[in-house]
Design an enzyme around this catalytic site. Structure first.
Site, PDB file in Angstrom:
ATOM      1  N   ASN A   1      39.921  28.440  53.841  1.00  0.00           N
ATOM      2  CA  ASN A   1      41.300  28.828  54.182  1.00  0.00           C
ATOM      3  C   ASN A   1      41.299  29.580  55.527  1.00  0.00           C
ATOM      4  O   ASN A   1      42.092  29.312  56.409  1.00  0.00           O
ATOM      5  CB  ASN A   1      41.903  29.746  53.115  1.00  0.00           C
ATOM      6  CG  ASN A   1      41.870  29.128  51.734  1.00  0.00           C
ATOM      7  OD1 ASN A   1      41.765  27.920  51.601  1.00  0.00           O
ATOM      8  ND2 ASN A   1      41.945  29.939  50.699  1.00  0.00           N
TER       9      ASN A   1
ATOM     10  N   ARG B   1      33.460  39.464  45.655  1.00  0.00           N
ATOM     11  CA  ARG B   1      33.643  39.610  47.102  1.00  0.00           C
ATOM     12  C   ARG B   1      34.140  41.032  47.337  1.00  0.00           C
ATOM     13  O   ARG B   1      35.063  41.478  46.648  1.00  0.00           O
ATOM     14  CB  ARG B   1      34.701  38.633  47.603  1.00  0.00           C
ATOM     15  CG  ARG B   1      35.122  38.975  49.025  1.00  0.00           C
ATOM     16  CD  ARG B   1      36.082  38.001  49.611  1.00  0.00           C
ATOM     17  NE  ARG B   1      37.425  38.111  49.083  1.00  0.00           N
ATOM     18  CZ  ARG B   1      38.363  37.204  49.343  1.00  0.00           C
ATOM     19  NH1 ARG B   1      38.084  36.149  50.064  1.00  0.00           N
ATOM     20  NH2 ARG B   1      39.569  37.348  48.864  1.00  0.00           N
TER      21      ARG B   1
ATOM     22  N   GLU C   1      33.701  32.398  57.477  1.00  0.00           N
ATOM     23  CA  GLU C   1      35.144  32.206  57.675  1.00  0.00           C
ATOM     24  C   GLU C   1      35.536  32.246  59.146  1.00  0.00           C
ATOM     25  O   GLU C   1      36.698  32.063  59.486  1.00  0.00           O
ATOM     26  CB  GLU C   1      35.930  33.314  56.952  1.00  0.00           C
ATOM     27  CG  GLU C   1      35.603  33.431  55.475  1.00  0.00           C
ATOM     28  CD  GLU C   1      36.457  34.454  54.762  1.00  0.00           C
ATOM     29  OE1 GLU C   1      37.452  34.054  54.154  1.00  0.00           O
ATOM     30  OE2 GLU C   1      36.129  35.650  54.820  1.00  0.00           O
TER      31      GLU C   1
ATOM     32  N   HIS D   1      53.811  33.826  41.863  1.00  0.00           N
ATOM     33  CA  HIS D   1      53.513  34.077  40.452  1.00  0.00           C
ATOM     34  C   HIS D   1      54.111  33.013  39.553  1.00  0.00           C
ATOM     35  O   HIS D   1      53.523  32.614  38.560  1.00  0.00           O
ATOM     36  CB  HIS D   1      54.036  35.455  40.048  1.00  0.00           C
ATOM     37  CG  HIS D   1      53.132  36.552  40.507  1.00  0.00           C
ATOM     38  ND1 HIS D   1      53.579  37.754  40.934  1.00  0.00           N
ATOM     39  CD2 HIS D   1      51.783  36.584  40.597  1.00  0.00           C
ATOM     40  CE1 HIS D   1      52.552  38.507  41.278  1.00  0.00           C
ATOM     41  NE2 HIS D   1      51.449  37.814  41.091  1.00  0.00           N
TER      42      HIS D   1
HETATM   43  C1  PEP Z   1      39.182  31.605  52.215  1.00  0.00           C
HETATM   44  O1  PEP Z   1      39.495  32.185  53.265  1.00  0.00           O
HETATM   45  O2  PEP Z   1      38.991  30.380  52.141  1.00  0.00           O
HETATM   46  C2  PEP Z   1      39.016  32.372  50.974  1.00  0.00           C
HETATM   47  C3  PEP Z   1      38.541  31.828  49.886  1.00  0.00           C
HETATM   48  O3  PEP Z   1      39.420  33.668  50.992  1.00  0.00           O
HETATM   49  P1  PEP Z   1      40.962  34.119  50.895  1.00  0.00           P
HETATM   50  O4  PEP Z   1      41.790  32.893  50.630  1.00  0.00           O
HETATM   51  O5  PEP Z   1      41.033  35.107  49.799  1.00  0.00           O
HETATM   52  O6  PEP Z   1      41.179  34.701  52.247  1.00  0.00           O
HETATM   53 MG    MG Z   2      39.350  34.333  53.375  1.00  0.00          MG
END
Ligand code: PEP
Ligand code: MG
Length: 591
Positions: free
Chosen positions: A457, A335, A434, A192
């Site tokens: 990510n 999402r 993902e 934060h």
């Molecule tokens: C990702 O996995 O790249 C993504 C955008 O989702 P999060 O970071 O919320 O898992």
């Molecule tokens: Mg993700």
């Protein structure tokens, strides 16, 4: 040569030069004393009063916020207020005072240790950061109890503020005219404190090891929040060099922000949509101010995990509708709930899983808990009547799972239609790519949805087998790994062949060193933190898509991360000789 150079994490870019002073050096002193039996009740009252005083200071800071402050500060203060009043913290501490006759500070310290013990079993950045919040609130109460609350800034100091950690209340009270930078010993990139620093737009470092031990206050410092380091008592030459860099960076920053509203189109006419990643409706204003054309990812789980009880359909609908209306005609992509693994509900039992990242998370959780899923789907559908709304499912592993999620969505649509409740029947539905299985199945999946959004990510985590929250392997979480570049290319090609669009919404989208690769694919949309949008749009407007395509075709044949990053570096130095030193990469480029 500077007397010392301390390493930290740049959370808000820029350079600051000045004398430093401390706001706090950590928690106040803790009295480890056993309270006499007849003093237990007055000790309990002392604790309750301290908790209330700290809660009141958070509430006061929150009231001072006007709309221009942005939603994150409000959210952070709300969550700290919640922690402050959470019975798990103050209630447990109170129990220790009454049952074990501990002093209030000691009881609080013990309670935090036992919460930390529970948290430590789950290795993840989100949890670590929530734990940091708990610690921060507890430290604040302890400082109040030990009479150190006044060891705060008098508000008259000018310069670089140093602290063990900063609470949102502290950060909000900062006047950027007097406090032109800060550095803390605690905190991570997505803590934060980091988020607040970005919205205050002052150069800031967090996670500076040894900060409190090696500095006394009063030293001359250079905060290099481009390279992530702090120079203590620099010499004349360093000072002159940095003053020049500071001036150049300020000019660069002003230039890119002024033009943030312009569309992102390359020199040779390739258009790419640049949208924002947000956690709540309150951020809509920040999105527009930063030049975001809409929202490419709403991490809806933040509306769940920061509260003790589940939100109901009406609450969700109101929040989603507010966001859709604020950004219309811009798009808002919700999402569905991505809980599990590192993101856990505070008010629900966490399943006991040996490998939570491979367990009941995201769409799997929603399919298991369909009551929660349906409530959210109905809320998004109802909001779709009020703007340009899209929906996407996270962590889809294959066609069967996607069809199941879609069938639940269809049932929700039928219920609304039967009740004559309006919604957008054409609302686009997409998936987040993902998982490696989704990459391999991209052509089949593309035939079932309206768009893909690549969550790099997680795609990197699951493709390279690198826990995204494990600092021991953080250097291996590399978007420019050849396998990742090839995987993205395959997804983009298959999606385009099937006539659907592709967005990238992981941190890779905000990384200047990855942009040429993504432009070369070409992806249709990028979605990133609002604060990073002006810089990425600036880069796009000065890029040549044709050069990026050529670069990508070489990168697709390259065998190592180093070879790809060298190619990208070369292109950036060639195209942005003056600005390249201001580009902060999200990951190590030297792996
Ligand atoms: C990702 O996995 O790249 C993504 C955008 O989702 P999060 O970071 O919320 O898992
Ligand atoms: Mg993700």
């Amino acid at each position: 040569m500077a007397k010392a150079v301390l390493q930290g994490i740049a959370v808000s870019t820029g350079i600051a030069v000045g004398k430093c002073f401390f706001l706090n050096r950590g928690p106040g002193s803790v009295r480890h004393v056993t309270v006499a039996a007849d003093k237990v009740e007055s000790e309990a009252i002392r604790l309750v009063e301290a908790v209330e005083a700290v809660a009141a200071s958070f509430a006061g800071a929150r009231e001072l916020l006007d709309d221009s402050a942005g939603g994150i500060q409000v959210e952070v203060l709300d969550s700290h207020l919640l922690i402050c009043r959470d019975p798990k913290l103050s209630g447990e501490a109170l129990k220790r005072v009454r049952e074990q006759r501990m002093s209030a500070e000691w009881a609080l310290e013990e309670t935090v240790s036992s919460i930390a013990e529970t948290f430590s079993r789950i290795v993840s950045p989100y949890i670590r950061e929530r734990m940091e919040d708990v610690r921060l609130v507890a430290d604040r109460i302890i400082r109040h109890l030990s009479g150190d609350a006044s060891a705060q800034s008098t508000g008259n100091e000018r310069g670089i503020l140093l602290a063990h950690d900063l609470s949102p209340g502290d950060a909000i009270g900062l006047n950027p005219e007097r406090i032109f930078s800060f550095a803390t010993e605690q905190g991570g990139k997505t803590s934060h404190t980091g988020i607040l620093a970005r919205s205050l737009r002052i150069p800031a470092l967090v996670g500076v090891t040894g900060l409190c031990d090696s500095l006394r206050g009063g030293e001359l410092l250079i905060v290099d929040a481009l390279k992530g380091r702090l120079l203590v008592e620099p010499d004349e030459a360093e000072l002159a060099e940095y003053l020049q860099v500071q001036e150049q960076y300020a000019a660069y920053d002003m230039r890119i922000r002024k033009l943030a509203a312009r569309p992102a189109e390359t020199l040779d006419g390739q258009r790419i949509a640049v949208l924002a990643n947000v956690e709540s409706a309150a951020e809509a204003g920040t999105v527009l101010k930063s030049g975001g054309e809409g929202v490419g990812l709403v991490r809806t789980e933040f509306g769940y995990i920061t509260r003790a009880t589940l939100p109901d359909e009406e609450e969700l609908y109101n929040e989603y509708r507010a966001m859709a209306e604020a950004l219309a005609p811009g798009k808002v992509t919700f999402r569905t709930l991505d809980v599990g693994a590192e993101k856990v509900f505070s008010g629900r039992v966490v399943p006991d899983e040996a490998n939570p990242a491979l367990g009941l998370r995201a769409i799997r959780y929603c399919i298991r808990h369909q009551d929660i899923f349906r409530t959210q789907l109905r809320a998004v559908l109802r909001a779709s009547a009020h703007g340009n709304v899209s929906l996407m499912f996270p962590l889809i592993s294959g066609v069967g799972e996607l069809r199941l999620a879609k069938s639940i969505l269809n049932e929700a649509k039928q219920e609304l239609a039967a009740g004559r409740i309006p919604f957008d029947r054409e609302m686009p539905v997409g998936i987040m790519v993902e998982l490696p299985s989704a990459v391999l199945m991209a052509d089949d999946l593309a035939r079932e949805v309206d768009f893909f959004s690549i969550g790099t990510n997680d795609l990197i985590q699951y493709s390279l087998g690198v826990d995204r929250g494990n600092r021991h392997v953080a250097h291996m979480h590399q978007p420019l790994h050849p396998a990742i570049v090839r995987a993205i290319k395959q997804v983009v090609d298959m999606a385009h062949r099937e006539g659907i669009s592709v967005s990238v919404c992981g941190e890779m989208a905000a990384d200047p060193y990855c942009l040429p690769i993504l432009l070369g694919m070409p992806v249709d949309e990028l979605s990133l933190a609002p604060q990073s949008i002006p810089a990425i749009k600036h880069l796009i407007r000065h890029s040549d898509a044709d050069k990026c395509r050529q670069l990508l075709s070489h990168a697709l044949g390259a065998p190592t991360i180093r070879s790809i990053s060298n190619m990208v570096r070369q292109l950036l130095y060639q195209c942005f000789p003056e600005d390249v030193s201001f580009f902060v990469s999200q990951q190590s480029m030297d792996a």
